[in-house]
Enzyme design. Structure first.
Site, short mmCIF file in Angstrom:
data_model
loop_
_atom_site.label_atom_id
_atom_site.label_comp_id
_atom_site.label_asym_id
_atom_site.label_seq_id
_atom_site.Cartn_x
_atom_site.Cartn_y
_atom_site.Cartn_z
CB SER A 1 -0.90 0.02 1.23
OG SER A 1 -1.56 1.27 1.33
CE1 TYR B 1 -4.09 -2.74 5.00
CE2 TYR B 1 -3.24 -0.61 4.30
CZ TYR B 1 -3.80 -1.83 4.00
OH TYR B 1 -4.06 -2.16 2.69
#
Length: 252
Positions: free
Chosen positions: A147, A160
């Site tokens: 990401s 995350y």
């Protein structure tokens, strides 16, 4: 171009797409099917959505099956690859798009949420990549998902982003461990993309602000990301190996 990149009606290249029932995973499954791959759509629990993905592919003239598996469970993932091999004869491409995200400042994050992200995003990547490394045919590709938030250091994303840092480390090392196998290993790191995973829990002001950040001044779409995956999976992407491709419209 070698024979392995010439899909035919009798022996297509075969792709396993985890998290293939929704969002980027589903769009990727449909794109690869349109490119001539037989696709195994993996899902964790939403059988109805997986069946819809398979129906969309088959109605468009492609080949697909849906197989349930928890990506962090090595027995279920081995069975997923078994199903791909027994149905289509082998596996050439693995796209590991399955993932979960819980957002909160580090000081407030529930540790059960941390453990869940660790299990799915880190252990899941390790388990799927382990099977892929053992089973992929020469000329194949492993494509993980990181990401762009990892580079952006956005508050609330500590847990995350940490899981995606682990994904990038595994990706770069596995690419080098595959020396002599004729396999590429890369990761795609999307920026803000209009999927349920990104949109859920965000108000319109937050979404608009994040959409305005890239120079292209919009959110990414699942189609944008699927195109990058298709490139890495296909013959045009064979010289890209051991890389993290930040598909984010120039946000970072």
């Amino acid at each position: 171009m070698s024979e392995q990149y010439e899909p035919s009606s009798t022996s297509p290249r075969v792709a396993v797409v985890t998290g293939g029932s929704r969002g980027i995973g589903r769009e990727t499954a449909e794109r690869l099917a349109a490119d001539g791959y037989a696709v195994v759509v993996n899902y964790a629990g939403n059988e109805a959505e997986a069946d819809k993905a398979v129906a969309a592919i088959t109605e468009a003239g492609g080949r697909a099956i849906a197989v349930r598996a928890d990506v962090a469970d090595e027995t279920q993932v081995a069975a997923l690859f078994d199903a791909a091999e027994s149905t289509y004869g082998g596996v050439d491409v693995v796209v590991h798009a399955a993932g979960v995200m819980t957002l909160a400042p580090l000081v407030d994050l529930d540790l059960d949420a941390l453990d869940r992200m660790h299990r799915t995003n880190i252990r899941g990547t390790f388990v799927v990549d382990q099977q892929a490394a053992r089973r992929l045919r020469a000329g194949g590709a492993i494509i993980n998902f990181s990401s762009s938030v990892l580079a952006l250091a956005i508050p609330g994303y500590s847990a995350y982003a940490a899981t995606k840092g682990a994904v990038e480390a595994m990706t770069l090392i596995l690419a080098r461990e595959m020396r002599g196998r004729d396999l590429t290993v890369n990761a795609v790191a999307p920026g803000p993309t209009a999927t349920a995973l990104f949109l859920d829990g965000k108000d319109e002001e937050t979404i608009a602000r994040m959409a305005a950040q890239p120079p292209l001044e919009r959110l990414g779409t699942p189609e944008d990301i699927a195109g990058v995956v298709a490139f890495l999976a296909g013959p045009a992407g064979r010289w890209v190996n051991g890389q993290v491709v930040r598909a984010n419209g120039g946000i970072a």
